[in-house]
Design a protein around this motif. Sequence first.
Motif, PDB file in Angstrom:
ATOM      1  N   GLY A 413       0.794  -1.229   0.000  1.00 13.40           N
ATOM      2  CA  GLY A 413       0.000   0.000   0.000  1.00 13.40           C
ATOM      3  C   GLY A 413       0.816   1.264   0.000  1.00 13.40           C
ATOM      4  O   GLY A 413       0.255   2.358   0.125  1.00 13.40           O
ATOM      5  N   TRP A 414       2.137   1.162  -0.154  1.00 11.00           N
ATOM      6  CA  TRP A 414       3.028   2.334  -0.164  1.00 11.00           C
ATOM      7  C   TRP A 414       4.092   2.181  -1.250  1.00 11.00           C
ATOM      8  O   TRP A 414       4.592   1.082  -1.486  1.00 11.00           O
ATOM      9  N   MET A 415       4.471   3.316  -1.853  1.00  7.53           N
ATOM     10  CA  MET A 415       5.637   3.376  -2.726  1.00  7.53           C
ATOM     11  C   MET A 415       6.838   3.815  -1.889  1.00  7.53           C
ATOM     12  O   MET A 415       6.697   4.614  -0.954  1.00  7.53           O
ATOM     13  N   LEU A 416       8.007   3.322  -2.260  1.00 10.67           N
ATOM     14  CA  LEU A 416       9.207   3.527  -1.455  1.00 10.67           C
ATOM     15  C   LEU A 416      10.360   3.964  -2.335  1.00 10.67           C
ATOM     16  O   LEU A 416      10.683   3.307  -3.315  1.00 10.67           O
ATOM     17  N   ASP A 417      10.965   5.105  -1.990  1.00 12.46           N
ATOM     18  CA  ASP A 417      12.139   5.567  -2.726  1.00 12.46           C
ATOM     19  C   ASP A 417      12.857   6.609  -1.876  1.00 12.46           C
ATOM     20  O   ASP A 417      12.654   6.671  -0.656  1.00 12.46           O
ATOM     21  N   THR A 418      13.700   7.421  -2.496  1.00 13.65           N
ATOM     22  CA  THR A 418      14.393   8.487  -1.776  1.00 13.65           C
ATOM     23  C   THR A 418      14.249   9.793  -2.546  1.00 13.65           C
ATOM     24  O   THR A 418      14.073   9.790  -3.769  1.00 13.65           O
ATOM     25  N   ARG A 419      14.317  10.880  -1.824  1.00 14.01           N
ATOM     26  CA  ARG A 419      14.389  12.208  -2.436  1.00 14.01           C
ATOM     27  C   ARG A 419      15.698  12.847  -1.972  1.00 14.01           C
ATOM     28  O   ARG A 419      15.842  13.232  -0.813  1.00 14.01           O
ATOM     29  N   GLU A 420      16.657  12.886  -2.878  1.00 16.81           N
ATOM     30  CA  GLU A 420      17.975  13.461  -2.599  1.00 16.81           C
ATOM     31  C   GLU A 420      18.548  12.929  -1.282  1.00 16.81           C
ATOM     32  O   GLU A 420      19.004  13.677  -0.415  1.00 16.81           O
ATOM     33  N   GLY A 421      18.498  11.591  -1.139  1.00 19.51           N
ATOM     34  CA  GLY A 421      19.099  10.951   0.012  1.00 19.51           C
ATOM     35  C   GLY A 421      18.180  10.774   1.201  1.00 19.51           C
ATOM     36  O   GLY A 421      18.561  10.128   2.177  1.00 19.51           O
ATOM     37  N   HIS A 422      16.982  11.331   1.143  1.00 20.98           N
ATOM     38  CA  HIS A 422      16.035  11.214   2.252  1.00 20.98           C
ATOM     39  C   HIS A 422      15.029  10.111   1.951  1.00 20.98           C
ATOM     40  O   HIS A 422      14.331  10.154   0.926  1.00 20.98           O
ATOM     41  N   THR A 423      14.951   9.118   2.817  1.00 18.77           N
ATOM     42  CA  THR A 423      14.010   8.018   2.626  1.00 18.77           C
ATOM     43  C   THR A 423      12.590   8.554   2.543  1.00 18.77           C
ATOM     44  O   THR A 423      12.150   9.326   3.401  1.00 18.77           O
ATOM     45  N   GLU A 439       3.152  12.019   1.544  1.00 19.37           N
ATOM     46  CA  GLU A 439       4.580  11.717   1.561  1.00 19.37           C
ATOM     47  C   GLU A 439       5.073  11.707   2.997  1.00 19.37           C
ATOM     48  O   GLU A 439       4.839  12.659   3.743  1.00 19.37           O
ATOM     49  N   LEU A 440       5.762  10.637   3.377  1.00 18.21           N
ATOM     50  CA  LEU A 440       6.354  10.511   4.701  1.00 18.21           C
ATOM     51  C   LEU A 440       7.865  10.380   4.559  1.00 18.21           C
ATOM     52  O   LEU A 440       8.346   9.652   3.687  1.00 18.21           O
ATOM     53  N   TYR A 441       8.590  11.091   5.402  1.00 14.61           N
ATOM     54  CA  TYR A 441      10.045  11.009   5.472  1.00 14.61           C
ATOM     55  C   TYR A 441      10.373  10.585   6.906  1.00 14.61           C
ATOM     56  O   TYR A 441      10.625  11.436   7.776  1.00 14.61           O
ATOM     57  N   PRO A 442      10.330   9.275   7.186  1.00 16.07           N
ATOM     58  CA  PRO A 442      10.416   8.809   8.577  1.00 16.07           C
ATOM     59  C   PRO A 442      11.674   9.259   9.301  1.00 16.07           C
ATOM     60  O   PRO A 442      11.609   9.632  10.477  1.00 16.07           O
ATOM     61  N   ASP A 443      12.810   9.214   8.617  1.00 14.42           N
ATOM     62  CA  ASP A 443      14.057   9.580   9.282  1.00 14.42           C
ATOM     63  C   ASP A 443      14.112  11.061   9.614  1.00 14.42           C
ATOM     64  O   ASP A 443      14.877  11.482  10.488  1.00 14.42           O
ATOM     65  N   ASP A 444      13.318  11.845   8.907  1.00 15.45           N
ATOM     66  CA  ASP A 444      13.290  13.294   9.136  1.00 15.45           C
ATOM     67  C   ASP A 444      12.065  13.717   9.945  1.00 15.45           C
ATOM     68  O   ASP A 444      11.840  14.910  10.139  1.00 15.45           O
TER      69      ASP A 444
END
Length: 695
Positions: A413-423, A439-444
């Motif tokens: 149910g989710w797409m997974l990639d990075t945006r300029e190094g951000h998960t 859009e979720l950026y879990p590490d940020d």
Amino acid sequence: MLSLLFATLVSCAPAQTSPGAHVDEQRAPAGTWSGRVERVKVEFDITLRWDGDVLTGTIDIPAQGYEDGPLTAFVFEGRDLTFKMKDVPGEPTFVGALDVDAGQITGQYTQSGATFPFQMARSEPTAARASALLGDFDDWLARERSRLHVPGLAAAVVWRGEVVLARGFGVADASTGALVTSDTVFGIGSTTKAFTTFALAQAVEAGLLDWDEPVRKWLTGFDLEDKFAAAHLTLRDMCSHRSGLPRHDLVWYANPAVPRSELVERLAHLEPNAGFREQWQYNNLMFVAAGVALERATGQPWEQRVREGILAPLGMTHTTLGLAETLASSDFARPHDRKRGKDVVIPFRDLTQAGPAGSIHSSANDMARWMRALLARGKGPDGPLLSTTHLTELVTPVSVIGAPGNPTAYGLGWMLDTREGHTRVHHGGAIDGFTAEVELYPDDRLGVFVVTNRASPLSALAAAQLAERFLGLEQSDTGALAASQLDLLDEGLANMKKARESERIKDAPPARPYASYAARYENPGYGALEIELVEGTLHVRYGTFDAPLEPWHFEVFRCGESDPASAIEGLLVHFRDDIGGFIDAVEVSLEPSVKPIRFERLADAALASPELTARCTGEYTLLGQVIRVEQAGPSLTAHIAGQPTLTLVPATHGRYKLDIADGYWMRFELPESGPATALIVTQPNGTFRAERRTE
């Protein structure tokens, strides 16, 4: 825990700094600090406070899901500060120097004998920092809404555990001028899928379902054309789009009254275009089937599981799960389109029956609550809704969908990639008059939601703009490109129409009167399609679609313009006849990745009536042979000495089809009243007439 630092190699933006002037140096360490351990690039937040003359504190490590970890062994002398993490293996220790004026602490972090530099800076209050980052976002959005002709929009941002934006922009209804508020609900389309997989994961955690058991365990009788796939298909396959089936979207999109259980049954008759687990192919029907499996396993409808397991615990009181609920709510946006230079309201598309794939309507406030729970690793206001283990499984790659150099994966149910190094964990949604982006950026610890009430690229553009601001990335300006691409799309559609016209055979009219085409046709997967003659014009009616048919060439017609049927406008409808020259089927490319969908003409209902079949029974002579026609239950049978009994199956145009093979027919000549006078037999080597035997 920080002991996992060495395994966490994610790129993070540098911590923001804030001057620390005018701080009492003796009390200076107190406050909130944000920092990171260099080289392994793991961010952390520290809160320090004085308890009398004793310094205490806690640490959060978002990437590790580590919260409120106690700090101990504080030593603060001059500007030198030392402290340790309590009860963590390897004695993680921070040794640093405080720069009061710069508001920074820099030094060395040591754990299990390994040493890395660290830096931390005073954090501004989240709300204040967010306000600065949003800056001129309102002006940017106003310009892009105007350029892309979007009537209204809602947006939400969750950052560092706080909702820093939840607002409406523009109008919810162009016909009334009603404004969008933070509680206005919009159709969020396929971003619904994440709610469905969350509810499925809750059932898995409760032991009611399993991601990797064949789904037939809960969907008794489940079938597909690919029998191996049918026997082995799992919920993980269904929710990561690797069943082998293409979309076949018109099965549900045009038929809102078809129950979910019937949609699942129709899967058995839909053509695949790839092998099982061979490739990623988006499929809404598989999510509908997953929702039915959830209901069968739990005894509760999808709506109840989502409402009780997600919406109610999170306080998502404005979110609705079907069109009727939406229309009954007090604050909802209407879908729009752009016609003749004006924003106009268009009809809602009722997705209730396809609920698990995309029926949810929600607001900025409610989606902020949803994102905050996801970023808090499944925790709601009153405790966990889902364990970290099961939540992590939803965002673990299953299918690869990206091209080389731009890898993208799909979880559950989710797409997974990075945006300029951000998960990045994300999903879009689009349905008539609405486009959404989550859009979720879990590490940020960042979550962004944008939804528009017109199908538009602005939802994705605005989400990117917000993410770039909070991630500290260079802001892109792609609105002008998007507007130009929309113009090119219109130009491309016009060129396509011209190109198709050039392939049309001129002076090739239909071969028969229009009335010959009018009938009801059926396909076991797609259901019924009707061709009707209305005031001299043929119409094709499929579910909620109704479009005029324009003669194209020979037995091919083209679907004309019609608001209720824009999804099939331009499609070619090909009528097929049998060996007897009668129209017996129609073919339409309703799913472009497989061969045209074939709808068979329905049999004449009168041929099965007891009154008519009684008139047909009797004996007929043909070339010295006697054909005896008898009633056998609801059917007719034919007996010829020395041959197997034949069953007469009602067909079209007054004919019965023989069950022995294609190309064999029988037709009775019937006067206005009384018994049939003759039997016409058609077979591949000719047509024969058998007279009724009267002696």
